[in-house]
Design a protein around this motif. Structure first.
Motif, PDB file in Angstrom:
ATOM      1  N   VAL A 146      -2.917   4.519  -9.635  1.00 40.95           N
ATOM      2  CA  VAL A 146      -4.052   3.946  -8.911  1.00 40.95           C
ATOM      3  C   VAL A 146      -4.327   2.508  -9.340  1.00 40.95           C
ATOM      4  CG1 VAL A 146      -6.543   4.182  -8.501  1.00 40.95           C
ATOM      5  CG2 VAL A 146      -5.071   6.208  -8.435  1.00 40.95           C
ATOM      6  N   PRO A 147      -4.394   2.210 -10.638  1.00 41.17           N
ATOM      7  CA  PRO A 147      -4.608   0.799 -11.005  1.00 41.17           C
ATOM      8  C   PRO A 147      -3.508  -0.117 -10.490  1.00 41.17           C
ATOM      9  CG  PRO A 147      -5.011   2.238 -12.887  1.00 41.17           C
ATOM     10  CD  PRO A 147      -4.379   3.084 -11.839  1.00 41.17           C
ATOM     11  N   LEU A 148      -2.268   0.362 -10.532  1.00 41.71           N
ATOM     12  CA  LEU A 148      -1.171  -0.462 -10.037  1.00 41.71           C
ATOM     13  C   LEU A 148      -1.321  -0.729  -8.546  1.00 41.71           C
ATOM     14  CD1 LEU A 148       1.556  -1.875 -10.422  1.00 41.71           C
ATOM     15  CD2 LEU A 148       2.651   0.341  -9.993  1.00 41.71           C
ATOM     16  N   ALA A 149      -1.609   0.323  -7.769  1.00 42.71           N
ATOM     17  CA  ALA A 149      -1.739   0.157  -6.320  1.00 42.71           C
ATOM     18  C   ALA A 149      -2.897  -0.775  -5.976  1.00 42.71           C
ATOM     19  CB  ALA A 149      -1.930   1.525  -5.658  1.00 42.71           C
ATOM     20  N   LYS A 150      -4.009  -0.607  -6.664  1.00 36.78           N
ATOM     21  CA  LYS A 150      -5.158  -1.483  -6.397  1.00 36.78           C
ATOM     22  C   LYS A 150      -4.836  -2.931  -6.752  1.00 36.78           C
ATOM     23  CE  LYS A 150      -9.023   1.764  -6.852  1.00 36.78           C
ATOM     24  NZ  LYS A 150     -10.250   2.115  -7.614  1.00 36.78           N
ATOM     25  N   GLY A 151      -4.217  -3.125  -7.906  1.00 32.88           N
ATOM     26  CA  GLY A 151      -3.893  -4.485  -8.319  1.00 32.88           C
ATOM     27  C   GLY A 151      -2.904  -5.147  -7.391  1.00 32.88           C
ATOM     28  N   GLN A 155      -3.318  -8.552  -4.794  1.00 32.43           N
ATOM     29  CA  GLN A 155      -2.500  -9.749  -5.006  1.00 32.43           C
ATOM     30  C   GLN A 155      -1.584 -10.070  -3.835  1.00 32.43           C
ATOM     31  OE1 GLN A 155      -2.562 -11.807  -7.666  1.00 32.43           O
ATOM     32  NE2 GLN A 155      -4.165 -10.625  -8.699  1.00 32.43           N
ATOM     33  N   LEU A 156      -1.363  -9.084  -2.958  1.00 39.42           N
ATOM     34  CA  LEU A 156      -0.395  -9.299  -1.886  1.00 39.42           C
ATOM     35  C   LEU A 156      -0.916 -10.289  -0.852  1.00 39.42           C
ATOM     36  CD1 LEU A 156       1.033  -5.723  -1.186  1.00 39.42           C
ATOM     37  CD2 LEU A 156       2.141  -7.627  -2.362  1.00 39.42           C
ATOM     38  N   ALA A 157       0.017 -11.058  -0.307  1.00 37.56           N
ATOM     39  CA  ALA A 157      -0.333 -12.003   0.748  1.00 37.56           C
ATOM     40  C   ALA A 157      -0.329 -11.282   2.086  1.00 37.56           C
ATOM     41  CB  ALA A 157       0.676 -13.159   0.760  1.00 37.56           C
ATOM     42  N   SER A 158      -0.848 -11.958   3.085  1.00 38.10           N
ATOM     43  CA  SER A 158      -0.892 -11.387   4.428  1.00 38.10           C
ATOM     44  C   SER A 158       0.524 -11.094   4.919  1.00 38.10           C
ATOM     45  CB  SER A 158      -1.576 -12.380   5.376  1.00 38.10           C
ATOM     46  OG  SER A 158      -1.561 -11.890   6.689  1.00 38.10           O
ATOM     47  N   GLY A 159       0.696  -9.906   5.488  1.00 38.19           N
ATOM     48  CA  GLY A 159       2.004  -9.514   6.021  1.00 38.19           C
ATOM     49  C   GLY A 159       2.808  -8.674   5.062  1.00 38.19           C
ATOM     50  N   ALA A 160       2.427  -8.621   3.786  1.00 37.05           N
ATOM     51  CA  ALA A 160       3.155  -7.814   2.802  1.00 37.05           C
ATOM     52  C   ALA A 160       2.417  -6.488   2.630  1.00 37.05           C
ATOM     53  CB  ALA A 160       3.250  -8.546   1.478  1.00 37.05           C
ATOM     54  N   THR A 161       3.084  -5.376   2.864  1.00 33.91           N
ATOM     55  CA  THR A 161       2.433  -4.069   2.817  1.00 33.91           C
ATOM     56  C   THR A 161       3.225  -3.120   1.938  1.00 33.91           C
ATOM     57  OG1 THR A 161       1.562  -4.358   5.053  1.00 33.91           O
ATOM     58  CG2 THR A 161       1.610  -2.118   4.176  1.00 33.91           C
ATOM     59  N   TYR A 162       2.528  -2.570   0.947  1.00 31.13           N
ATOM     60  CA  TYR A 162       3.125  -1.544   0.082  1.00 31.13           C
ATOM     61  C   TYR A 162       2.143  -0.374  -0.012  1.00 31.13           C
ATOM     62  CZ  TYR A 162       6.755  -4.723  -1.566  1.00 31.13           C
ATOM     63  OH  TYR A 162       7.835  -5.553  -1.650  1.00 31.13           O
ATOM     64  N   HIS A 163       2.557   0.806   0.444  1.00 30.89           N
ATOM     65  CA  HIS A 163       1.767   2.023   0.238  1.00 30.89           C
ATOM     66  C   HIS A 163       2.365   2.737  -0.967  1.00 30.89           C
ATOM     67  CE1 HIS A 163      -0.709   1.869   3.853  1.00 30.89           C
ATOM     68  NE2 HIS A 163       0.354   1.398   4.486  1.00 30.89           N
ATOM     69  N   LEU A 164       2.009   2.222  -2.131  1.00 30.86           N
ATOM     70  CA  LEU A 164       2.626   2.752  -3.345  1.00 30.86           C
ATOM     71  C   LEU A 164       2.261   4.207  -3.586  1.00 30.86           C
ATOM     72  CD1 LEU A 164       2.204  -0.276  -5.794  1.00 30.86           C
ATOM     73  CD2 LEU A 164       4.154   0.331  -4.355  1.00 30.86           C
ATOM     74  N   PHE A 213      -8.967   4.181  -1.353  1.00 36.63           N
ATOM     75  CA  PHE A 213      -9.617   2.866  -1.352  1.00 36.63           C
ATOM     76  C   PHE A 213      -9.105   2.029  -0.184  1.00 36.63           C
ATOM     77  CE2 PHE A 213      -6.148   3.059  -4.427  1.00 36.63           C
ATOM     78  CZ  PHE A 213      -5.270   2.105  -3.910  1.00 36.63           C
ATOM     79  N   THR A 214      -9.919   1.117   0.263  1.00 35.93           N
ATOM     80  CA  THR A 214      -9.544   0.243   1.378  1.00 35.93           C
ATOM     81  C   THR A 214      -8.792  -0.965   0.848  1.00 35.93           C
ATOM     82  OG1 THR A 214     -11.657  -0.894   1.203  1.00 35.93           O
ATOM     83  CG2 THR A 214     -11.536   0.962   2.735  1.00 35.93           C
ATOM     84  N   GLY A 215      -8.278  -1.753   1.773  1.00 38.22           N
ATOM     85  CA  GLY A 215      -7.610  -2.987   1.383  1.00 38.22           C
ATOM     86  C   GLY A 215      -6.167  -3.060   1.813  1.00 38.22           C
ATOM     87  N   HIS A 216      -5.639  -1.969   2.455  1.00 37.19           N
ATOM     88  CA  HIS A 216      -4.268  -2.046   2.941  1.00 37.19           C
ATOM     89  C   HIS A 216      -4.191  -3.069   4.060  1.00 37.19           C
ATOM     90  CE1 HIS A 216      -2.803   1.109   0.436  1.00 37.19           C
ATOM     91  NE2 HIS A 216      -3.653   1.999   0.929  1.00 37.19           N
ATOM     92  N   LEU A 217      -3.257  -3.941   3.966  1.00 41.08           N
ATOM     93  CA  LEU A 217      -3.216  -5.081   4.878  1.00 41.08           C
ATOM     94  C   LEU A 217      -2.798  -4.701   6.283  1.00 41.08           C
ATOM     95  CD1 LEU A 217      -1.648  -7.654   2.403  1.00 41.08           C
ATOM     96  CD2 LEU A 217      -4.049  -7.318   2.967  1.00 41.08           C
ATOM     97  N   ASP A 218      -2.123  -3.569   6.455  1.00 43.01           N
ATOM     98  CA  ASP A 218      -1.736  -3.164   7.810  1.00 43.01           C
ATOM     99  C   ASP A 218      -2.819  -2.322   8.468  1.00 43.01           C
ATOM    100  OD1 ASP A 218      -1.584  -0.886   6.359  1.00 43.01           O
ATOM    101  OD2 ASP A 218       0.433  -0.303   7.027  1.00 43.01           O
ATOM    102  N   GLY A 219      -3.930  -2.090   7.757  1.00 40.69           N
ATOM    103  CA  GLY A 219      -5.054  -1.377   8.338  1.00 40.69           C
ATOM    104  C   GLY A 219      -4.908   0.124   8.375  1.00 40.69           C
ATOM    105  N   ALA A 220      -3.810   0.697   7.936  1.00 44.56           N
ATOM    106  CA  ALA A 220      -3.594   2.138   7.992  1.00 44.56           C
ATOM    107  C   ALA A 220      -4.151   2.799   6.740  1.00 44.56           C
ATOM    108  CB  ALA A 220      -2.102   2.444   8.126  1.00 44.56           C
ATOM    109  N   PRO A 221      -5.061   3.768   6.871  1.00 46.54           N
ATOM    110  CA  PRO A 221      -5.569   4.474   5.684  1.00 46.54           C
ATOM    111  C   PRO A 221      -4.437   5.213   4.973  1.00 46.54           C
ATOM    112  CG  PRO A 221      -6.903   4.941   7.638  1.00 46.54           C
ATOM    113  CD  PRO A 221      -5.678   4.243   8.107  1.00 46.54           C
ATOM    114  N   GLU A 222      -4.566   5.324   3.677  1.00 45.20           N
ATOM    115  CA  GLU A 222      -3.520   5.984   2.898  1.00 45.20           C
ATOM    116  C   GLU A 222      -3.358   7.447   3.309  1.00 45.20           C
ATOM    117  OE1 GLU A 222      -0.450   5.763   0.155  1.00 45.20           O
ATOM    118  OE2 GLU A 222      -1.808   4.157   0.757  1.00 45.20           O
TER     119      GLU A 222
END
Length: 614
Positions: A146-151, A155-164, A213-222
């Motif tokens: 969880v801390p890694l995914a949140k961090g 830090q990711l820029a727009s267009g970069a999406t990781y659903h860790l 938690f929110t914040g995924h750049l592609d808008g898709a909930p985890e």
């Protein structure tokens, strides 16, 4: 050259910046190379570009592995470096390769340590042990993932999406569990399978909640990403729920069939047969006894059916994905009970058909018939109650409104009512037979009783009657006795639906039939008196003119001109007629006491004998 210098100096910050810039530059080169892929220069440079790309990916892989190895303390610095490395992978469109490295370096070792140490490949895995393993996994995910995914998301820029959470942690954990514990998904021991499945579902829910938690750049909930993930789908399908249901169904069929196994049981319904190394749990006789006592049942058929329905939806048996199968099996159980109860009632009637009168009423088969009728009402109540309880635990797809939920529940209750509708004919058949037996017992000696009434007043010089005959009060004694048996079958509660409905059916039929038979027998008796009187009158006339001029020479039940109202009968025949009227009035009064209606033939008879009354 710059990359090599940055790597040699050990300046991770500068090194990852160089990697990211190189990745962006290489991404642009690939873009222009694709646009000019037909030019000879570009074609000749393809091999060199590929070599550069591979060198860059190798460098990124070494850097990411090194950062993951230093991530034990989950510091902001290490999280930022990992995020920068992931941005570089994203620029190269190699997200999956980056996720694979994290899975291998960070998640796999821990998952292997938790699942790989379990012997037997999960066969008969103790639920407590399985729950402990999954708790360890959740703690690892919560403290590391969880801390890694949140961090990274921050830090990711727009267009970069990781659903860790899903593509890294879930995929590796689920894959490792399926590889090392394949037999935990097999219902060899149904009770343990049930608990382990429930634990796994709870684990999946809690896992998804950790990454809510929110914040995924592609808008898709985890949660949506997790539900659509191929590994999650495979994990869900891995659980052999159909085999588990078949095992539970096998137990239910065994109970329905009883020890002899002769009754028809629900059809298989397409469920796969359980594996050969499994067996259904033993039948719990205590549970059967509790079902019988709890529902107030009197027959084995109803007891088994109620137990079977309860078993389908029992908290220790029911699983949410099996809701449709449980509904189907519930309806099959109701149909089985309907057929079995109907066959039992028919068999009892046929077996008791040879007896008649009081002998038939005293037969134990009458008690058995009443018990079956009682249980049809108890079964309907139990089935509807179970349906309501099931509706409260089954998720209903559709509009999330109270009106919609109520409508669905009402539809299911209607289906249950429809399945048991044919039981009404079974109850009616049993009630008709009992009523016919009561009538036969009550009116079998009616003609003899009327002859005795005639003999009481013929040439005995007895005074005119003032009350109904003693036998009339006993006409409905068999009905009272049966009603007492009905109350006893309902444990003394005379206000229950079963009691009221059955008594109403019996009273309607018995009162109508007894009154009709009484009217017919009394009409015949009165006609016989008139015929005898007419014959005597003709005989007197043949002997001379001294016969009474006002004698009634007619063979009708109530000869024309007869009117005893307000008079004291003086002749033997008139005394008999008055007695018949008193008896008929008593019958009418008793029918009224039962809140029933007499037969039309009796009503016509009462009108006919009105001149014979007081």
């Amino acid at each position: 050259m710059v990359l090599e210098e940055a790597e040699e100096t050990g300046d991770a910050e500068e090194y990852v910046k160089c990697l990211e810039r190189a990745a962006v530059d290489l991404s642009q080169i690939r873009y222009f190379a694709k646009k000019g892929e037909d030019h000879p220069f570009v074609v000749n440079a393809q091999q060199r570009v590929a070599k550069i790309e591979q060198s860059l990916l190798d460098a990124l892989g070494r850097f990411l592995s090194r950062c993951l190895a230093d991530y034990a303390n989950a510091s902001d610095e290490s999280t930022r470096l990992i995020a920068q490395g992931l941005r570089a992978y994203s620029a190269l469109e190699e997200v999956e390769q980056a996720e694979a490295i994290i899975r291998k370096e960070m998640v796999q070792p821990y998952a292997e340590r938790v699942f790989g140490a379990q012997p037997g490949r999960g066969m008969g895995l103790e639920p407590d042990k399985f729950a402990e393993m999954l708790r360890d996994i959740l703690q690892f995910v919560e403290t590391v993932g969880v801390p890694l995914a949140k961090g990274v998301d921050a830090q990711l820029a727009s267009g970069a999406t990781y659903h860790l959470g899903t593509r890294v942690f879930w995929r590796e954990i689920a894959t490792c569990m399926m590889e090392h514990l394949p037999l935990v998904f097999v219902p060899g021991m149904p009770d343990r399978f049930f608990k382990n499945y429930q634990t796994a579902c709870e684990f999946a829910r809690e896992f998804g909640g950790l990454f809510a938690f929110t914040g995924h750049l592609d808008g898709a909930p985890e949660s949506e990403v997790l539900a659509a993930d191929s590994t999650y789908i495979e994990f869900s399908r891995k659980w052999q729920l159909s085999a588990y249901f078949s095992i539970q169904k096998k137990l239910i069929i065994r109970v329905l069939e009883g020890e002899k196994g002769t009754s028809r049981s629900p059809e298989a319904g397409g469920s796969p047969a359980p594996p050969s190394n499994t067996r259904a749990p033993a039948v719990d006789q205590v549970a059967l006894a509790q079902a019988k006592q709890g529902a107030g049942l009197l027959t084995d058929q109803a007891t088994r059916a109620v137990w079977a329905m309860n078993r389908c939806w029992a908290p220790e048996v029911y699983l949410e994905p099996l809701a449709s199968k449980c509904w189907q099996l519930t309806m099959q159980i109701l149909m089985w009970y309907q057929q079995t109860a109907d066959a039992a009632v028919r068999q009892l009637i046929q077996r008791n058909a040879a007896a008649s009168g009081s002998q038939a009423l005293e037969s134990p088969d009458i008690d058995s018939l009443l018990h079956h009728v009682h249980d049809t009402y108890a079964m309907r109540t139990a089935a509807l109650d179970q349906t309501r309880r099931a509706c409260s635990i089954v998720p209903l797809l559709g509009e999330d409104t109270r009106e919609y939920q109520t409508g669905v529940a009402a539809s299911l209750e209607s289906a249950v009512e429809q399945a048991l509708l044919s039981l009404d004919a079974t109850v009616r058949g049993a009630a008709d037979y009992v009523a016919a037996t009561i009538v036969s017992s009550s009116t079998g000696n009616l003609a003899a009783q009327l002859r005795r009434t005639t003999s009481q007043f013929r040439h005995t010089n007895r005074p005119p009657p003032a009350d109904a005959s003693a036998y009339v009060a006993k006409l409905f004694a068999p009905l009272s006795a049966i009603e007492a048996q009905i109350d006893k079958a309902n444990r003394g509660d005379s206000s229950g639906e079963f009691v009221q409905a059955l008594k109403r059916m019996l009273r309607e039929r018995v009162c109508a039939d007894i009154s009709r038979e009484f009217a017919r027998a009394s009409t015949d008796a009165l006609a016989t008196i008139s015929k005898t009187e007419a014959s005597l009158l003709r005989l007197r006339k043949s002997r001379g003119p001294s016969a009474r001029a006002d004698a009634r020479a007619d063979d009708q039940p109530v000869p024309p001109g007869t009117d005893l109202r307000g008079k004291v009968p003086d002749s033997d025949n008139d005394k008999i007629r008055r007695q018949v009227w008193l008896d008929a009035a008593k019958v009418a009064h008793m029918v009224g006491d039962y809140d029933a209606q007499p037969d039309r033939e009796f009503a016509s008879f009462v009108v006919m004998i009105r001149p014979l009354g007081i």
